[in-house]
Design a protein around this motif. Structure first.
Motif, PDB file in Angstrom:
ATOM      1  N   TRP A 206       0.870  -1.182   0.000  1.00 53.17           N
ATOM      2  CA  TRP A 206       0.000   0.000   0.000  1.00 53.17           C
ATOM      3  C   TRP A 206       0.898   1.220   0.000  1.00 53.17           C
ATOM      4  O   TRP A 206       1.822   1.329   0.812  1.00 53.17           O
ATOM      5  CB  TRP A 206      -0.880   0.037   1.255  1.00 53.17           C
ATOM      6  CG  TRP A 206      -2.172  -0.703   1.145  1.00 53.17           C
ATOM      7  CD1 TRP A 206      -2.405  -1.978   1.560  1.00 53.17           C
ATOM      8  CD2 TRP A 206      -3.417  -0.213   0.622  1.00 53.17           C
ATOM      9  NE1 TRP A 206      -3.723  -2.317   1.322  1.00 53.17           N
ATOM     10  CE2 TRP A 206      -4.359  -1.252   0.749  1.00 53.17           C
ATOM     11  CE3 TRP A 206      -3.818   1.001   0.052  1.00 53.17           C
ATOM     12  CZ2 TRP A 206      -5.689  -1.120   0.331  1.00 53.17           C
ATOM     13  CZ3 TRP A 206      -5.137   1.134  -0.363  1.00 53.17           C
ATOM     14  CH2 TRP A 206      -6.057   0.082  -0.232  1.00 53.17           C
ATOM     15  N   TRP A 207       0.626   2.149  -0.905  1.00 59.85           N
ATOM     16  CA  TRP A 207       1.366   3.413  -0.950  1.00 59.85           C
ATOM     17  C   TRP A 207       0.477   4.543  -0.457  1.00 59.85           C
ATOM     18  O   TRP A 207      -0.707   4.608  -0.779  1.00 59.85           O
ATOM     19  CB  TRP A 207       1.751   3.751  -2.398  1.00 59.85           C
ATOM     20  CG  TRP A 207       2.849   2.928  -2.985  1.00 59.85           C
ATOM     21  CD1 TRP A 207       2.711   1.887  -3.849  1.00 59.85           C
ATOM     22  CD2 TRP A 207       4.253   3.102  -2.798  1.00 59.85           C
ATOM     23  NE1 TRP A 207       3.935   1.393  -4.209  1.00 59.85           N
ATOM     24  CE2 TRP A 207       4.904   2.127  -3.576  1.00 59.85           C
ATOM     25  CE3 TRP A 207       5.020   3.985  -2.037  1.00 59.85           C
ATOM     26  CZ2 TRP A 207       6.289   2.004  -3.617  1.00 59.85           C
ATOM     27  CZ3 TRP A 207       6.402   3.860  -2.093  1.00 59.85           C
ATOM     28  CH2 TRP A 207       7.030   2.881  -2.868  1.00 59.85           C
ATOM     29  N   GLN A 208       1.092   5.440   0.301  1.00 58.28           N
ATOM     30  CA  GLN A 208       0.437   6.709   0.642  1.00 58.28           C
ATOM     31  C   GLN A 208       1.039   7.731  -0.317  1.00 58.28           C
ATOM     32  O   GLN A 208       2.261   7.858  -0.377  1.00 58.28           O
ATOM     33  CB  GLN A 208       0.751   7.054   2.106  1.00 58.28           C
ATOM     34  CG  GLN A 208       0.225   8.389   2.588  1.00 58.28           C
ATOM     35  CD  GLN A 208      -1.287   8.342   2.809  1.00 58.28           C
ATOM     36  OE1 GLN A 208      -1.810   7.368   3.328  1.00 58.28           O
ATOM     37  NE2 GLN A 208      -1.976   9.386   2.384  1.00 58.28           N
ATOM     38  N   GLU A 209       0.218   8.414  -1.065  1.00 61.38           N
ATOM     39  CA  GLU A 209       0.767   9.258  -2.130  1.00 61.38           C
ATOM     40  C   GLU A 209       0.276  10.696  -2.026  1.00 61.38           C
ATOM     41  O   GLU A 209      -0.899  10.945  -1.748  1.00 61.38           O
ATOM     42  CB  GLU A 209       0.354   8.711  -3.506  1.00 61.38           C
ATOM     43  CG  GLU A 209       0.648   7.231  -3.640  1.00 61.38           C
ATOM     44  CD  GLU A 209       0.273   6.642  -4.988  1.00 61.38           C
ATOM     45  OE1 GLU A 209       0.702   5.523  -5.266  1.00 61.38           O
ATOM     46  OE2 GLU A 209      -0.448   7.290  -5.746  1.00 61.38           O
ATOM     47  N   ILE A 210       1.202  11.617  -2.263  1.00 66.45           N
ATOM     48  CA  ILE A 210       0.804  13.029  -2.374  1.00 66.45           C
ATOM     49  C   ILE A 210       1.227  13.482  -3.771  1.00 66.45           C
ATOM     50  O   ILE A 210       2.390  13.304  -4.167  1.00 66.45           O
ATOM     51  CB  ILE A 210       1.493  13.903  -1.301  1.00 66.45           C
ATOM     52  CG1 ILE A 210       1.038  13.446   0.085  1.00 66.45           C
ATOM     53  CG2 ILE A 210       1.151  15.380  -1.516  1.00 66.45           C
ATOM     54  CD1 ILE A 210       1.748  14.135   1.222  1.00 66.45           C
ATOM     55  N   HIS A 211       0.273  13.994  -4.523  1.00 67.62           N
ATOM     56  CA  HIS A 211       0.583  14.510  -5.859  1.00 67.62           C
ATOM     57  C   HIS A 211       0.345  16.012  -5.860  1.00 67.62           C
ATOM     58  O   HIS A 211      -0.722  16.467  -5.445  1.00 67.62           O
ATOM     59  CB  HIS A 211      -0.334  13.876  -6.908  1.00 67.62           C
ATOM     60  CG  HIS A 211      -0.251  12.384  -6.942  1.00 67.62           C
ATOM     61  ND1 HIS A 211       0.849  11.719  -7.401  1.00 67.62           N
ATOM     62  CD2 HIS A 211      -1.124  11.427  -6.560  1.00 67.62           C
ATOM     63  CE1 HIS A 211       0.646  10.419  -7.316  1.00 67.62           C
ATOM     64  NE2 HIS A 211      -0.541  10.207  -6.787  1.00 67.62           N
ATOM     65  N   VAL A 212       1.327  16.728  -6.316  1.00 67.96           N
ATOM     66  CA  VAL A 212       1.158  18.182  -6.449  1.00 67.96           C
ATOM     67  C   VAL A 212       1.261  18.506  -7.934  1.00 67.96           C
ATOM     68  O   VAL A 212       2.253  18.159  -8.583  1.00 67.96           O
ATOM     69  CB  VAL A 212       2.261  18.946  -5.669  1.00 67.96           C
ATOM     70  CG1 VAL A 212       2.047  20.453  -5.788  1.00 67.96           C
ATOM     71  CG2 VAL A 212       2.280  18.512  -4.215  1.00 67.96           C
ATOM     72  N   VAL A 213       0.226  19.122  -8.464  1.00 64.48           N
ATOM     73  CA  VAL A 213       0.236  19.484  -9.878  1.00 64.48           C
ATOM     74  C   VAL A 213       0.172  21.002  -9.979  1.00 64.48           C
ATOM     75  O   VAL A 213      -0.788  21.617  -9.517  1.00 64.48           O
ATOM     76  CB  VAL A 213      -0.973  18.864 -10.629  1.00 64.48           C
ATOM     77  CG1 VAL A 213      -0.866  19.145 -12.131  1.00 64.48           C
ATOM     78  CG2 VAL A 213      -1.067  17.380 -10.377  1.00 64.48           C
ATOM     79  N   GLU A 214       1.234  21.568 -10.531  1.00 67.68           N
ATOM     80  CA  GLU A 214       1.215  23.014 -10.770  1.00 67.68           C
ATOM     81  C   GLU A 214       0.821  23.214 -12.215  1.00 67.68           C
ATOM     82  O   GLU A 214       1.588  22.929 -13.145  1.00 67.68           O
ATOM     83  CB  GLU A 214       2.601  23.605 -10.507  1.00 67.68           C
ATOM     84  CG  GLU A 214       2.947  23.633  -9.032  1.00 67.68           C
ATOM     85  CD  GLU A 214       4.383  24.084  -8.783  1.00 67.68           C
ATOM     86  OE1 GLU A 214       5.098  24.443  -9.733  1.00 67.68           O
ATOM     87  OE2 GLU A 214       4.789  24.042  -7.605  1.00 67.68           O
ATOM     88  N   ALA A 215      -0.415  23.662 -12.424  1.00 71.99           N
ATOM     89  CA  ALA A 215      -0.963  23.774 -13.780  1.00 71.99           C
ATOM     90  C   ALA A 215      -1.383  25.228 -14.022  1.00 71.99           C
ATOM     91  O   ALA A 215      -1.463  26.014 -13.077  1.00 71.99           O
ATOM     92  CB  ALA A 215      -2.152  22.838 -13.915  1.00 71.99           C
ATOM     93  N   PRO A 216      -1.668  25.579 -15.280  1.00 73.15           N
ATOM     94  CA  PRO A 216      -2.073  26.969 -15.550  1.00 73.15           C
ATOM     95  C   PRO A 216      -3.310  27.387 -14.751  1.00 73.15           C
ATOM     96  O   PRO A 216      -3.470  28.551 -14.415  1.00 73.15           O
ATOM     97  CB  PRO A 216      -2.368  26.966 -17.057  1.00 73.15           C
ATOM     98  CG  PRO A 216      -1.574  25.833 -17.593  1.00 73.15           C
ATOM     99  CD  PRO A 216      -1.511  24.805 -16.515  1.00 73.15           C
ATOM    100  N   ASP A 217      -4.166  26.459 -14.388  1.00 74.30           N
ATOM    101  CA  ASP A 217      -5.375  26.829 -13.627  1.00 74.30           C
ATOM    102  C   ASP A 217      -5.146  26.759 -12.108  1.00 74.30           C
ATOM    103  O   ASP A 217      -6.096  26.788 -11.332  1.00 74.30           O
ATOM    104  CB  ASP A 217      -6.567  25.944 -14.036  1.00 74.30           C
ATOM    105  CG  ASP A 217      -6.352  24.479 -13.687  1.00 74.30           C
ATOM    106  OD1 ASP A 217      -5.185  24.070 -13.523  1.00 74.30           O
ATOM    107  OD2 ASP A 217      -7.348  23.751 -13.561  1.00 74.30           O
ATOM    108  N   GLY A 218      -3.886  26.694 -11.681  1.00 80.70           N
ATOM    109  CA  GLY A 218      -3.607  26.721 -10.246  1.00 80.70           C
ATOM    110  C   GLY A 218      -2.868  25.479  -9.796  1.00 80.70           C
ATOM    111  O   GLY A 218      -2.472  24.638 -10.605  1.00 80.70           O
ATOM    112  N   THR A 219      -2.680  25.390  -8.471  1.00 81.27           N
ATOM    113  CA  THR A 219      -1.966  24.232  -7.918  1.00 81.27           C
ATOM    114  C   THR A 219      -2.984  23.264  -7.320  1.00 81.27           C
ATOM    115  O   THR A 219      -3.883  23.672  -6.579  1.00 81.27           O
ATOM    116  CB  THR A 219      -0.979  24.697  -6.827  1.00 81.27           C
ATOM    117  OG1 THR A 219      -0.055  25.590  -7.443  1.00 81.27           O
ATOM    118  CG2 THR A 219      -0.212  23.532  -6.235  1.00 81.27           C
ATOM    119  N   HIS A 220      -2.856  22.003  -7.691  1.00 84.54           N
ATOM    120  CA  HIS A 220      -3.777  20.988  -7.186  1.00 84.54           C
ATOM    121  C   HIS A 220      -2.995  20.012  -6.326  1.00 84.54           C
ATOM    122  O   HIS A 220      -1.922  19.566  -6.715  1.00 84.54           O
ATOM    123  CB  HIS A 220      -4.424  20.218  -8.341  1.00 84.54           C
ATOM    124  CG  HIS A 220      -5.058  21.114  -9.356  1.00 84.54           C
ATOM    125  ND1 HIS A 220      -6.375  21.487  -9.299  1.00 84.54           N
ATOM    126  CD2 HIS A 220      -4.529  21.734 -10.439  1.00 84.54           C
ATOM    127  CE1 HIS A 220      -6.635  22.292 -10.303  1.00 84.54           C
ATOM    128  NE2 HIS A 220      -5.540  22.461 -11.011  1.00 84.54           N
TER     129      HIS A 220
END
Ligand SMILES: C[S@@+](CC[C@H](N)C(=O)[O-])C[C@H]1O[C@@H](n2cnc3c(N)ncnc32)[C@H](O)[C@@H]1O
Length: 274
Positions: A206-220
């Motif tokens: 089992w993985w605990q995952e954090i994804h950060v996406v810096e996209a033109p519509d903001g940071t997710h």
């Protein structure tokens, strides 16, 4: 609800949540060249392993449709299914935008109802996500039933013995974490994966995952859990045989030439219903 049924529901829930947002960074991790290479491989497998011309194709976990839409675009009659409604919605939007004719349905890969309908079935990057090993066998048996005689299944697994760096290699699992940082024009994708629970006896992590996406519509920012079953080559051969399949060929990393001692990231299997 018994214990194993609740564990099953936990995996499906985590997977659905993960793939509901996966569309945000999918384009980053899968580029056009990879898609084209895999589509070319699929057509190679159709020509080489099916006993008749492939026309009807089913994709049992089509995601947002990169294979099923690509094949439909190349003239095949395709049905794509996925458990996550957000993925099906994304595939529908793309199909409509690009004028591609394809049937898309929300469906669990272990609940296929077809019989002798398809010349080829795809199960790409799905077997190791299914909640338990009984599900793998059920899925493969349903695929076998869905295929016409002489038709083929193309499936793949993540290879835990891959000796490079990625989230499923034993190296990362033993170290306990994996960090990825991808930059592309206008977008940056950072994933921080930490092992939450590794069961080496049953080959489950089992993985605990954090994804950060810096996209033109903001940071997710997404925080998810994902379960991975670490299959080996022999596990899959065993399951394919148990489901009734005849000849099976393994193509490491979608390479048309089989390698003797592959250290591939992905093992791709092509099996025929004789
Ligand atoms: C790694 S993605 C692969 C998608 C696509 N085959 C590809 O290679 O791009 C896994 C997909 O499996 C779907 N999935 C997870 N569990 C499933 C299940 N039990 N039945 C059908 N689809 C499932 C997820 O929603 C996700 O879209």
């Amino acid at each position: 609800m018994n214990r194993s049924e609740s564990a099953r529901k936990e995996v499906l829930k985590a997977s659905r949540s993960y793939y509901a947002h996966q569309g945000y960074f999918e384009e980053l991790t899968y580029d056009e060249n990879t898609n084209k290479r895999e589509l070319d491989f699929l057509e190679f497998a159709f020509r080489t392993h099916a006993t008749h011309r492939v026309r009807d194709v089913l994709d049992v976990a089509c995601g947002s449709g990169r294979h099923v839409l690509g094949l439909a675009n190349r003239g095949y009659k395709c049905v794509g299914q996925d458990y996550t409604p957000e993925q099906i919605k994304k595939a529908r939007v793309k199909a409509n935008r690009e004028g591609i004719s394809v049937k898309l349905l929300q469906c669990d890969a272990t609940k296929l109802k077809y019989e002798n309908e398809f010349d080829a079935v795809l199960a790409v990057r799905i077997l190791f996500l299914l909640p338990d090993d009984d599900d793998v066998l059920t899925c493969l048996r349903h695929v076998y039933r869905a295929l016409k005689s002489g038709g083929i299944l193309i499936c793949n697994i993540a290879n835990p013995f891959y000796d490079g760096e990625n989230w499923f290699s034993l190296k990362s699992i033993q170290r306990g974490h994996y960090v990825n940082d991808i930059r592309a024009p206008n977008i940056r994708f950072i994933s921080i994966d930490q092992i939450q629970d590794f069961d080496p006896l049953h080959g489950v992590a089992w993985w605990q995952e954090i994804h950060v996406v810096e996209a033109p519509d903001g940071t997710h920012i997404f925080q998810e859990r994902e379960r991975l079953r670490l299959f080996t080559y022999w596990d899959i051969i065993h399951y394919l045989q148990a489901a009734g399949f005849g000849e099976t060929k393994c193509y490491p990393d979608w390479n048309i030439k089989p390698t003797k001692k592959p250290k591939a990231e992905w093992l791709v299997f092509v099996s025929r219903k004789d």
